[in-house]
Write an enzyme that holds these catalytic residues in place. Structure first.
Site, PDB file in Angstrom:
ATOM      1  N   GLU A 168      39.267  40.716  34.211  1.00 42.15           N
ATOM      2  CA  GLU A 168      39.019  39.413  34.841  1.00 42.15           C
ATOM      3  C   GLU A 168      37.699  38.772  34.414  1.00 42.15           C
ATOM      4  OE1 GLU A 168      41.534  40.262  38.945  1.00 42.15           O
ATOM      5  OE2 GLU A 168      39.409  39.846  39.130  1.00 42.15           O
ATOM      6  N   GLU A 367      47.211  44.532  37.968  1.00 42.98           N
ATOM      7  CA  GLU A 367      46.771  44.554  39.369  1.00 42.98           C
ATOM      8  C   GLU A 367      47.650  43.601  40.156  1.00 42.98           C
ATOM      9  OE1 GLU A 367      42.649  43.672  40.378  1.00 42.98           O
ATOM     10  OE2 GLU A 367      41.957  44.789  38.632  1.00 42.98           O
TER      11      GLU A 367
END
Length: 462
Positions: A168, A367
């Site tokens: 991320e 995720e």
């Protein structure tokens, strides 16, 4: 159990975690300080209930037991991250042998238990000394990261074949340089853009180093939190708002990572507002030549946007939010604890987009998960009855299954996370794990979802 949703042979069932959020032992065995250790020391009040990263779930001392539990619930893959400040205290120079021993042990233990390690190099945890040099604003820090990546490939590449450069990468940009929820708490659009750009250069240099290292069987990728931007309506102004949100938050990393170039429209916007980063000769070619083999997709919630209600304050710092407003769709399904919308179809929309616009790159859900506060409320006979988590996972898996049936190249599903972990400023406020962790005793206890995922993994579907 009759299997209605069957997944492809060899599907990756597992979970993901990060070093700072689970290892603990923050000041042990020669580990250097990272920005979280430093920030917690200086402003503990900014962390939920004053809980910092020094002990967390103590994976550092419990990894054998934890990997045993992973095996028990059917994991065949697990993603961890290496702590840069543990492996190379200070971020440059000598490798810490205690750290090498620890990561070797973890990797070997995973493999011995039939669990393939996926290793990520950077999960929000800049060594403090390098942040003092400017962090990702500094080109020399980019080079330090490349050296660190090279060391990691050399040390562990004989056993690890799935590598990721960043998790991320947009988040440290948003948190550290726009919205003040990560250290160094700077609010400055121009510097945010520079940080994002240098992160991409660091990524490309690491990919180049990986390919030069001769790991023929290995694959290298990046993990992006892709959040589809849905417009409030089909009005051109709403559609434009959603397109620009998508440019800033998704395509700013997705396009260069997978296609090897930045979206022209994003460059135009930054140019128009005087926010372009400083670049160097050869950067463009570097990014073009070092696209990823595999993409990890983190997905939690959609982004819903509409055209601006008001013009931005002309004296305010430049922000992506100058171009759109967030929109709360009436009747949306919510996770009330996290304040996040639950929209399972988002996972399908992401995969179809990857198929249609990004060469159907090999990908997986790296995720997805649901954080819930005060889970002890759901304790029955010593077990947390987290039916809400099972439903959440099921809902997303159904849409992932549909995308695979329609030809999307999705290879697996990792839950965030294996056991409750420390969530940055949120501490242990929201729990995400298949296993609960008692912060006092460090005891791990399976939740109902742990038994459920074991069955899913064994049946390769549900």
């Amino acid at each position: 159990m009759t299997v209605q949703y069957k997944f492809p042979e060899g599907f990756w069932w597992g979970s993901a975690a990060s070093a700072t959020q689970t290892e603990g032992a923050a000041n042990k065995d020669g580990k250097g300080k990272n920005i979280w250790d430093y920030w917690y020391e200086t402003e503990p009040n900014r962390f939920y209930e004053g809980v910092g990263p020094e002990t967390t779930s103590d994976f550092y001392h419990h990894y054998k037991e934890d990997i045993q539990l992973m095996k028990e619930i059917g994991h065949n893959t697990f993603r961890l991250s290496i702590s840069w400040s543990r492996l190379i205290p200070g971020g440059r120079g000598e490798v810490n042998h205690e750290a090498v021993k620890f990561y070797n042990n973890v990797i070997d233990e995973l493999i011995a238990n039939g669990i393939e390690p996926f290793v990520n190099l950077y999960h929000f945890d800049m060594p403090y000394e390098l942040q003092e040099e400017g962090g990702w604003e500094s080109r020399s820090v980019v080079d330090a990261y490349t050296m660190y990546a090279r060391e990691a490939f050399r040390l562990f590449g004989d056993r690890v074949s799935k590598w990721f450069t960043f998790n991320e990468p947009i988040v440290p940009v948003e948190g550290g340089y726009l919205y003040d929820f990560h250290y160094p708490n700077i609010v400055d659009g121009r510097r945010a853009v520079q940080v994002a750009y240098h992160t991409m250069i660091a990524h490309a240099q690491a990919v180049e180093a990986f390919r030069a290292s001769g790991m023929r069987d290995g694959k290298i990728g990046i993990i992006l939190n892709l959040t589809p931007s849905y417009p409030r309506s089909q009005h051109p102004a709403d559609i434009k708002a959603s397109r620009i949100a998508d440019l800033f938050f998704n395509r700013s990393f997705l396009d260069p990572a997978v296609l090897g170039e930045y979206p022209e429209e994003l460059i135009e916007i930054l140019k128009e507002y005087g926010q372009l980063p400083i670049t160097e000769n050869g950067d463009k070619e570097l990014v073009k030549a070092n696209t990823v083999d595999i993409l990890g997709v983190n997905y939690y919630q959609p982004r819903r946007v509409k055209a601006k209600e008001h013009l931005p304050n002309p004296y305010s710092p430049f922000m992506p939010d100058w171009f759109f407003d967030n929109y709360e769709m009436p009747g949306r399904k919510m996770n009330p604890y996290r304040g996040w919308e639950i929209y399972e179809k988002g996972i399908y929309d992401i995969m179809i987009n990857l198929k249609e616009n990004y060469g159907n790159i090999e990908s997986f859900v790296s995720e997805n998960g649901m954080g819930v506060q005060d889970e002890a409320r759901f304790l029955e006979n010593g077990e947390i009855q987290d039916d809400y988590r099972i439903e959440f996972i099921q809902g997303h898996l159904k849409w992932l299954h549909k995308s695979i049936q329609e030809g999307c190249n999705a290879k697996g599903y990792h839950l965030w996370t294996f056991m409750d972990n420390w969530s940055w400023m949120n501490g242990y406020k929201n729990r995400y794990g298949f296993f609960s962790v008692d912060l006092e005793t460090k005891k791990r206890t399976p939740k109902k979802s742990a038994h459920w995922i074991k069955e899913v993994s064994e049946n390769n579907g549900f």
